[in-house]
Design a protein around this motif. Structure first.
Motif, PDB file in Angstrom:
ATOM      1  N   CYS A 145      -2.556   5.481   1.050  1.00  0.00           N
ATOM      2  CA  CYS A 145      -1.780   4.102   1.812  1.00  0.00           C
ATOM      3  C   CYS A 145      -0.213   4.284   1.487  1.00  0.00           C
ATOM      4  O   CYS A 145       0.139   4.466   0.204  1.00  0.00           O
ATOM      5  N   GLN A 146       0.520   4.238   2.603  1.00  0.00           N
ATOM      6  CA  GLN A 146       2.165   4.536   2.475  1.00  0.00           C
ATOM      7  C   GLN A 146       2.810   3.629   3.197  1.00  0.00           C
ATOM      8  O   GLN A 146       3.879   3.085   2.739  1.00  0.00           O
ATOM      9  N   ALA A 147       2.298   3.241   4.494  1.00  0.00           N
ATOM     10  CA  ALA A 147       2.999   2.530   5.690  1.00  0.00           C
ATOM     11  C   ALA A 147       2.371   1.194   5.553  1.00  0.00           C
ATOM     12  O   ALA A 147       1.106   0.814   5.384  1.00  0.00           O
ATOM     13  N   ASP A 148       3.197   0.263   6.041  1.00  0.00           N
ATOM     14  CA  ASP A 148       2.990  -1.092   6.362  1.00  0.00           C
ATOM     15  C   ASP A 148       2.103  -1.298   7.894  1.00  0.00           C
ATOM     16  O   ASP A 148       2.252  -0.263   8.383  1.00  0.00           O
ATOM     17  N   GLY A 149       1.987  -2.505   8.483  1.00  0.00           N
ATOM     18  CA  GLY A 149       1.618  -2.426   9.778  1.00  0.00           C
ATOM     19  C   GLY A 149       2.665  -2.123  10.818  1.00  0.00           C
ATOM     20  O   GLY A 149       2.215  -1.957  11.836  1.00  0.00           O
ATOM     21  N   TYR A 150       3.841  -1.960  10.300  1.00  0.00           N
ATOM     22  CA  TYR A 150       4.777  -1.795  11.334  1.00  0.00           C
ATOM     23  C   TYR A 150       5.314  -0.122  11.170  1.00  0.00           C
ATOM     24  O   TYR A 150       6.332   0.200  11.890  1.00  0.00           O
ATOM     25  N   GLY A 151       4.591   0.466  10.559  1.00  0.00           N
ATOM     26  CA  GLY A 151       5.222   1.955  10.137  1.00  0.00           C
ATOM     27  C   GLY A 151       6.299   2.142   9.196  1.00  0.00           C
ATOM     28  O   GLY A 151       6.648   3.310   8.844  1.00  0.00           O
ATOM     29  N   GLY A 152       6.831   1.119   8.512  1.00  0.00           N
ATOM     30  CA  GLY A 152       7.683   1.192   7.392  1.00  0.00           C
ATOM     31  C   GLY A 152       6.991   1.436   6.093  1.00  0.00           C
ATOM     32  O   GLY A 152       5.792   1.191   5.990  1.00  0.00           O
ATOM     33  N   SER A 153       7.866   1.838   5.178  1.00  0.00           N
ATOM     34  CA  SER A 153       7.099   1.996   3.715  1.00  0.00           C
ATOM     35  C   SER A 153       6.672   0.648   3.182  1.00  0.00           C
ATOM     36  O   SER A 153       7.502  -0.189   2.889  1.00  0.00           O
ATOM     37  N   ASP A 161     -10.619   0.766   2.433  1.00  0.00           N
ATOM     38  CA  ASP A 161     -10.038   1.751   3.339  1.00  0.00           C
ATOM     39  C   ASP A 161      -8.521   1.894   3.046  1.00  0.00           C
ATOM     40  O   ASP A 161      -7.832   2.800   3.736  1.00  0.00           O
ATOM     41  N   LEU A 162      -7.975   1.180   1.898  1.00  0.00           N
ATOM     42  CA  LEU A 162      -6.613   1.152   1.678  1.00  0.00           C
ATOM     43  C   LEU A 162      -5.743   0.595   2.771  1.00  0.00           C
ATOM     44  O   LEU A 162      -4.508   1.228   2.758  1.00  0.00           O
ATOM     45  N   SER A 163      -6.070  -0.081   3.624  1.00  0.00           N
ATOM     46  CA  SER A 163      -5.478  -0.946   4.616  1.00  0.00           C
ATOM     47  C   SER A 163      -4.771  -1.955   3.886  1.00  0.00           C
ATOM     48  O   SER A 163      -5.708  -2.876   3.101  1.00  0.00           O
ATOM     49  N   PRO A 164      -3.584  -2.588   4.174  1.00  0.00           N
ATOM     50  CA  PRO A 164      -2.889  -3.586   3.389  1.00  0.00           C
ATOM     51  C   PRO A 164      -3.737  -4.733   4.011  1.00  0.00           C
ATOM     52  O   PRO A 164      -3.870  -4.998   5.247  1.00  0.00           O
TER      53      PRO A 164
END
Length: 526
Positions: free
Chosen positions: A374-382, A418-421
């Motif tokens: 997991c690296q990105a948030d829901g908008y594709g940013g870090s 699933d490592l989704s925020p």
């Protein structure tokens, strides 16, 4: 019974490869080709090994089987008591409504809606637990029948074919305790005027349950309020001084009454009992950060110079490299019940996050192969700035990461399996006293209800949050700043900035009013 090799016609199976998954049968050609240098076992040995493992799993799951059956039997009683309590609250609300004058209906409807939301949460928790318990009960019952069938087999090949496909239910971990809170209506004193404040509010209700919250101030208890009751008892056990000069910044309890401890900037870990007596000390041999102990009694630690995770077999202390994280530097590490390894990593320890930055949480399987990240948030940013502490709940369905966003703020990021925020907790809306300096978390752990225990720096407190990060209770207020925290059974170990270790026992009431452990593991007695 002789069996032909599935890969080489006219070749007879002679052994089983225990190095490969599912113990495949091998012939003489297989041994020389695909399974060269693998670990092999005779058919008899492999069959007996499978049978012994399944019999042991059956024995381990027997008590859980009985506990699940008991939990199912008690669910109906819990539901009935909850419904009776809900009816009582409804009647009390109506009685209070009758003494009100005009303009009260709007306020009454809002409080009634919040009560239904809280009641719905309780009912949803019961439904989910009942469904999960029934599924777990069915899996264990099926497993029991298959093991009995296996015991009655005499043919080793049939035993292997049947036994290796038997799925052992993951029932050694009990379903998390129900997040049920009794809803009680507390009448207030009736006064003239201020009608829109007189009815009251729902204490502990989710913010999103009322979109019109800012239109009125419902904090008054002139009329009454609905309160979520939860009794938690915190008792000091003992304390000791680990270091005179530096703070304790990492700790882990592998079993009851002992804890592995590491001081800031020190490259060694020490195993201490509750009296502060050092039972074992291990020199890690290099600069390191976070560490943990796996279920198979191996110490895993983050090697920051070599950029890898190293493994130490306990108690002999032999060090080997488990997996490489290069070019990223590992910060903190933990494992879940299945043996998967979670590591927080970053390319730079600063707050300048660019499109090229890598600030990430990675899950590896127990063999060291990357399984998810997991690296990105829901908008594709870090999502992370500097990810630090990481922990997993006892079912592997929730992951919590402390994210350092500045020198004075550390937030909590909660992710799913699933490592989704799922959410980010930035702290309370209002800071007071010493907390005005900032909000910074230094330790995090889950309890059996998936509530979250956090240690906060500026308020010098240990706080309990709900699974959705609603503040439930301040468990401890300390004189010094907590730097590290770990849980075993019903004991909380806390290391502070002064090198002191404090141990507290935490119990909560169950649905019958009995005190029980708040955290996973066995009850610890003196």
């Amino acid at each position: 019974m002789k069996m032909e090799c599935v890969y080489h016609k006219d070749e007879t199976v002679i052994m089983v490869c225990t190095h490969c998954d599912k113990y495949p049968f091998v012939c003489a050609i297989c041994v020389e080709e695909d399974h060269a240098e693998h670990r092999l076992a005779s058919l008899r040995s492999a069959a007996q090994s499978i049978r012994q493992e399944l019999e042991q799993a059956q024995s381990n799951n027997l008590h859980v089987f009985e506990e699940i059956k008991s939990d199912l039997d008690n669910l109906a009683k819990i539901r009935e008591n909850l419904q009776q309590g809900a009816h009582l609250v409804e009647n009390q609300m109506v009685k209070r409504q009758n003494i009100m004058k005009s303009e009260v209906d709007t306020v009454k409807n809002e409080v009634h809606y919040k009560h239904q939301m809280e009641l719905g949460k309780n009912m949803e928790a019961i439904d989910k637990t009942e469904q999960a318990l029934k599924q777990q009960f069915s899996q264990i019952a099926t497993f029991q029948r298959k093991v009995v069938q296996l015991k009655n087999m005499n043919d080793y090949v049939d035993m292997i074919v049947t036994g290796r496909n038997v799925e052992v239910p993951q029932s050694s971990r009990r379903i998390p305790r129900l997040d049920i809170h009794a809803l009680v209506f507390l009448p207030g004193a009736v006064r003239d005027g201020e009608l829109e404040r007189m009815f009251g509010s729902i204490k502990g209700a989710s913010d999103h349950a009322n979109n019109n919250e800012n239109k009125r101030d419902k904090s008054s208890d002139f009329f009454g309020l609905i309160e979520r009751k939860s009794k938690i008892k915190v008792t000091p056990v003992t304390s000791f001084k680990l270091s005179k000069h530096v703070g304790v910044d990492n700790m882990f309890c592998p079993k009851s009454k002992v804890c592995w401890l590491k001081c800031q900037d020190k490259n060694s870990v020490k195993l201490s009992n509750r009296s502060g007596e050092i039972k074992q000390a291990i020199n890690l041999g290099t600069r390191s950060d976070g560490f943990t102990v796996s279920a198979d009694n191996k110490l895993l630690f983050c090697c920051t110079l070599q950029k890898c995770i190293k493994e130490i077999a306990l108690p002999n202390g032999e060090i080997t490299e488990k997996l490489s994280t290069c070019p990223l530097t590992p910060n903190r590490i933990c494992t879940d019940p299945s043996g998967d390894i979670y590591v927080t990593l970053c390319d730079e320890d600063d707050y300048e996050v660019t499109d090229d930055s890598t600030r990430v949480l990675v899950r590896y399987d127990r063999w060291g192969e990357e399984a998810a990240r997991c690296q990105a948030d829901g908008y594709g940013g870090s999502l992370f700035v500097v990810p630090e502490d990481v922990c997993v709940n006892n079912t592997g369905t929730r992951v919590a990461v402390i994210n350092r966003v500045s020198d004075r703020r550390r937030e909590l990021v909660v992710l799913d399996e699933d490592l989704s925020p799922v959410l980010i907790y930035t702290g309370p809306r209002v800071l007071t006293g010493d907390s005005l300096a900032g909000y910074s978390l230094y330790g995090v752990v889950f309890d059996t209800r998936d509530n979250i225990l956090v240690a906060e720096c500026y308020s010098k407190t240990v706080q309990l949050l709900s699974p959705s990060c609603e503040p439930l209770k301040v468990l401890l207020t300390m004189n010094t700043t907590p730097w590290a925290m770990t849980i075993q059974g019903n004991e909380v170990w806390i290391g502070d900035e002064k090198g002191k270790v404090q141990i507290f026992r935490v119990l909560c009431d169950d649905t019958d009013g009995n005190l029980c452990p708040l955290f996973r593991g066995q009850m610890i007695e003196d």
